[in-house]
Design a protein around this motif. Sequence first.
Motif, PDB file in Angstrom:
ATOM      1  N   ALA A 213      34.706 -19.345  18.623  1.00 30.90           N
ATOM      2  CA  ALA A 213      35.573 -20.315  17.951  1.00 30.90           C
ATOM      3  C   ALA A 213      35.503 -20.146  16.438  1.00 30.90           C
ATOM      4  CB  ALA A 213      35.170 -21.733  18.355  1.00 30.90           C
ATOM      5  N   LEU A 214      34.307 -19.931  15.924  1.00 29.91           N
ATOM      6  CA  LEU A 214      34.110 -19.748  14.485  1.00 29.91           C
ATOM      7  C   LEU A 214      34.885 -18.524  13.984  1.00 29.91           C
ATOM      8  CD1 LEU A 214      32.314 -20.909  12.076  1.00 29.91           C
ATOM      9  CD2 LEU A 214      30.801 -18.983  12.563  1.00 29.91           C
ATOM     10  N   ILE A 215      34.803 -17.442  14.739  1.00 32.42           N
ATOM     11  CA  ILE A 215      35.511 -16.223  14.359  1.00 32.42           C
ATOM     12  C   ILE A 215      37.014 -16.446  14.383  1.00 32.42           C
ATOM     13  CG2 ILE A 215      36.014 -13.850  15.057  1.00 32.42           C
ATOM     14  CD1 ILE A 215      33.100 -13.699  16.079  1.00 32.42           C
ATOM     15  N   SER A 216      37.485 -17.172  15.401  1.00 33.54           N
ATOM     16  CA  SER A 216      38.916 -17.442  15.518  1.00 33.54           C
ATOM     17  C   SER A 216      39.453 -18.206  14.307  1.00 33.54           C
ATOM     18  CB  SER A 216      39.194 -18.248  16.798  1.00 33.54           C
ATOM     19  OG  SER A 216      40.529 -18.683  16.842  1.00 33.54           O
ATOM     20  N   ILE A 217      38.726 -19.215  13.888  1.00 34.91           N
ATOM     21  CA  ILE A 217      39.196 -20.088  12.809  1.00 34.91           C
ATOM     22  C   ILE A 217      39.078 -19.436  11.438  1.00 34.91           C
ATOM     23  CG2 ILE A 217      38.707 -22.244  11.592  1.00 34.91           C
ATOM     24  CD1 ILE A 217      38.016 -23.470  14.299  1.00 34.91           C
ATOM     25  N   TYR A 218      38.015 -18.665  11.232  1.00 32.32           N
ATOM     26  CA  TYR A 218      37.748 -18.140   9.887  1.00 32.32           C
ATOM     27  C   TYR A 218      37.988 -16.635   9.769  1.00 32.32           C
ATOM     28  CZ  TYR A 218      35.692 -22.675   8.926  1.00 32.32           C
ATOM     29  OH  TYR A 218      35.504 -24.031   8.742  1.00 32.32           O
ATOM     30  N   LYS A 219      38.659 -16.027  10.746  1.00 34.95           N
ATOM     31  CA  LYS A 219      38.832 -14.570  10.720  1.00 34.95           C
ATOM     32  C   LYS A 219      39.596 -14.080   9.487  1.00 34.95           C
ATOM     33  CE  LYS A 219      42.881 -14.596  13.811  1.00 34.95           C
ATOM     34  NZ  LYS A 219      42.913 -16.066  14.059  1.00 34.95           N
ATOM     35  N   GLN A 220      40.463 -14.929   8.947  1.00 33.10           N
ATOM     36  CA  GLN A 220      41.236 -14.502   7.772  1.00 33.10           C
ATOM     37  C   GLN A 220      40.388 -14.412   6.506  1.00 33.10           C
ATOM     38  OE1 GLN A 220      44.309 -17.614   8.283  1.00 33.10           O
ATOM     39  NE2 GLN A 220      45.789 -15.939   8.280  1.00 33.10           N
ATOM     40  N   LYS A 221      39.228 -15.008   6.528  1.00 33.32           N
ATOM     41  CA  LYS A 221      38.377 -15.019   5.330  1.00 33.32           C
ATOM     42  C   LYS A 221      37.467 -13.800   5.251  1.00 33.32           C
ATOM     43  CE  LYS A 221      38.314 -20.077   4.954  1.00 33.32           C
ATOM     44  NZ  LYS A 221      39.155 -20.100   3.740  1.00 33.32           N
ATOM     45  N   PHE A 222      37.375 -13.013   6.325  1.00 38.36           N
ATOM     46  CA  PHE A 222      36.478 -11.864   6.316  1.00 38.36           C
ATOM     47  C   PHE A 222      37.115 -10.690   5.574  1.00 38.36           C
ATOM     48  CE2 PHE A 222      35.173 -14.243  10.138  1.00 38.36           C
ATOM     49  CZ  PHE A 222      33.854 -14.479   9.786  1.00 38.36           C
ATOM     50  N   LYS A 223      36.328 -10.064   4.719  1.00 38.21           N
ATOM     51  CA  LYS A 223      36.833  -8.986   3.873  1.00 38.21           C
ATOM     52  C   LYS A 223      36.315  -7.614   4.302  1.00 38.21           C
ATOM     53  CE  LYS A 223      38.775 -12.137   1.312  1.00 38.21           C
ATOM     54  NZ  LYS A 223      40.240 -12.337   1.346  1.00 38.21           N
ATOM     55  N   PHE A 224      35.589  -7.544   5.409  1.00 38.83           N
ATOM     56  CA  PHE A 224      35.013  -6.274   5.845  1.00 38.83           C
ATOM     57  C   PHE A 224      36.100  -5.328   6.366  1.00 38.83           C
ATOM     58  CE2 PHE A 224      31.533  -9.333   6.439  1.00 38.83           C
ATOM     59  CZ  PHE A 224      30.525  -8.691   5.732  1.00 38.83           C
ATOM     60  N   THR A 225      35.879  -4.039   6.195  1.00 36.27           N
ATOM     61  CA  THR A 225      36.749  -3.033   6.805  1.00 36.27           C
ATOM     62  C   THR A 225      36.272  -2.765   8.232  1.00 36.27           C
ATOM     63  OG1 THR A 225      35.366  -1.193   6.070  1.00 36.27           O
ATOM     64  CG2 THR A 225      37.114  -1.953   4.562  1.00 36.27           C
ATOM     65  N   SER A 226      37.115  -2.124   9.023  1.00 38.97           N
ATOM     66  CA  SER A 226      36.731  -1.763  10.392  1.00 38.97           C
ATOM     67  C   SER A 226      35.488  -0.883  10.391  1.00 38.97           C
ATOM     68  CB  SER A 226      37.880  -1.037  11.092  1.00 38.97           C
ATOM     69  OG  SER A 226      38.975  -1.886  11.267  1.00 38.97           O
ATOM     70  N   PHE A 227      35.440   0.048   9.449  1.00 36.43           N
ATOM     71  CA  PHE A 227      34.305   0.971   9.394  1.00 36.43           C
ATOM     72  C   PHE A 227      33.006   0.225   9.137  1.00 36.43           C
ATOM     73  CE2 PHE A 227      31.354   3.624   6.948  1.00 36.43           C
ATOM     74  CZ  PHE A 227      31.166   4.666   7.854  1.00 36.43           C
ATOM     75  N   SER A 228      33.016  -0.695   8.164  1.00 40.61           N
ATOM     76  CA  SER A 228      31.784  -1.426   7.840  1.00 40.61           C
ATOM     77  C   SER A 228      31.369  -2.334   8.989  1.00 40.61           C
ATOM     78  CB  SER A 228      31.970  -2.242   6.553  1.00 40.61           C
ATOM     79  OG  SER A 228      33.026  -3.176   6.689  1.00 40.61           O
ATOM     80  N   LEU A 229      32.346  -2.948   9.673  1.00 38.27           N
ATOM     81  CA  LEU A 229      32.029  -3.800  10.811  1.00 38.27           C
ATOM     82  C   LEU A 229      31.449  -2.980  11.951  1.00 38.27           C
ATOM     83  CD1 LEU A 229      35.196  -6.093  10.828  1.00 38.27           C
ATOM     84  CD2 LEU A 229      32.846  -6.821  10.353  1.00 38.27           C
ATOM     85  N   GLY A 230      32.020  -1.799  12.171  1.00 40.53           N
ATOM     86  CA  GLY A 230      31.487  -0.913  13.211  1.00 40.53           C
ATOM     87  C   GLY A 230      30.079  -0.461  12.890  1.00 40.53           C
ATOM     88  N   LEU A 231      29.819  -0.188  11.620  1.00 33.57           N
ATOM     89  CA  LEU A 231      28.494   0.265  11.202  1.00 33.57           C
ATOM     90  C   LEU A 231      27.457  -0.845  11.371  1.00 33.57           C
ATOM     91  CD1 LEU A 231      27.376   2.916  10.020  1.00 33.57           C
ATOM     92  CD2 LEU A 231      27.569   1.886   7.745  1.00 33.57           C
ATOM     93  N   ILE A 232      27.809  -2.060  10.963  1.00 31.92           N
ATOM     94  CA  ILE A 232      26.900  -3.194  11.122  1.00 31.92           C
ATOM     95  C   ILE A 232      26.626  -3.443  12.609  1.00 31.92           C
ATOM     96  CG2 ILE A 232      26.589  -5.677  10.766  1.00 31.92           C
ATOM     97  CD1 ILE A 232      28.359  -5.392   8.258  1.00 31.92           C
ATOM     98  N   SER A 233      27.667  -3.335  13.434  1.00 31.50           N
ATOM     99  CA  SER A 233      27.512  -3.529  14.875  1.00 31.50           C
ATOM    100  C   SER A 233      26.555  -2.488  15.451  1.00 31.50           C
ATOM    101  CB  SER A 233      28.865  -3.420  15.581  1.00 31.50           C
ATOM    102  OG  SER A 233      29.765  -4.397  15.124  1.00 31.50           O
ATOM    103  N   PHE A 234      26.700  -1.243  14.999  1.00 32.71           N
ATOM    104  CA  PHE A 234      25.837  -0.163  15.498  1.00 32.71           C
ATOM    105  C   PHE A 234      24.378  -0.425  15.159  1.00 32.71           C
ATOM    106  CE2 PHE A 234      23.627   3.860  14.616  1.00 32.71           C
ATOM    107  CZ  PHE A 234      23.647   4.422  15.894  1.00 32.71           C
TER     108      PHE A 234
END
Length: 353
Positions: A213-234
Amino acid sequence: MKTNDLIRKNYNSLDVAKFLCALSIISAHFASEWGHFPILIDYAFSIYIIAVPFFFVCSGFLFSEKFFKLKNDKEKKMYFIKYERKIITIYLWWSLIYFLFVVVEWISNGTTLNEVLDYVHIALVFTTYPTIWYLPALGVGIALLYVLQKKLSVIKIFLLGLALYVIGALGFSYSFVQDKVHFLSNVYHIYNMVFETSRNGLFNGLPFVAMGALISIYKQKFKFTSFSLGLISFFSLIAIVCEAFILKTFFNNVGADTVFFLLPFEYFFMLFLITIKLPSSRVYLWLRELSTMVFTSQRLFLTAIPGVIPGMVINSLYENSYIGLLLVIGITLLFSFLVIVGSKKYSFLKVLF
């Protein structure tokens, strides 16, 4: 890929991820119950612990995508009731199917009154059959989100969920802490006598549903790129492996299903997935339906059917672990596919997914 790329109606990447997670759960269950794989392969299957939390996060996200955009309380209530009815219907029908196998096994192998009462007790407080505990837990998680959002912001609900997750972890993956604090040990002992486990809708469902729910509501505020999100996830996934290894090696824990690094992994992995745009195709609807069917029906071929036929038959089929795993996955996929196809003509089959 920036923030504005996150805004779209269809998240096809979630359907792909859910399907792969469902397959990982089958593989892990087969490995632990029937397989005899080399230790490294066996450990690799343990990564499945990311799957059920991901299902919670994904469900919380998709529920919230529509729920928090509804204009008034009446519309929200109707949407909530419809969502809960769907979960309960699937759970009850699969509970009935599996209960038939339980009864056959009782008749074939014999049972005692205590065993029957134990089944009833666990069915009331946890689940009617292994694996499908996720469905009532999801129902509880969504219900708690619905009730709490009337008084609390989603951020506060999420923080409450984090506190509940810690309590749940102390009753599961970090249960060894209880050995150091006798008061905690007594409390959890009494709790487990009643509710069996802390891996349920309150301590496991709500935290991840609220995260979605938190991600759904605030997803527009995230400034990460796909690459950085993938790297953090890894790296979060690597941290999960390290945490699980430490708990197993030094503390002999009962399971890694409630390790703490699951939280950042699920958070950033979900953000990563919703930045991925895949071309429109009906295949994603098939994957969505298959993931539900595969998840709920897998126990037919892992536990229910093997429980009522001669052991030597199953042992011969599953003697080779690799062939056995492919056989279970193949049969489960075929059965799931046939139910989905059959539902186009026989609509009553839709209650299964």
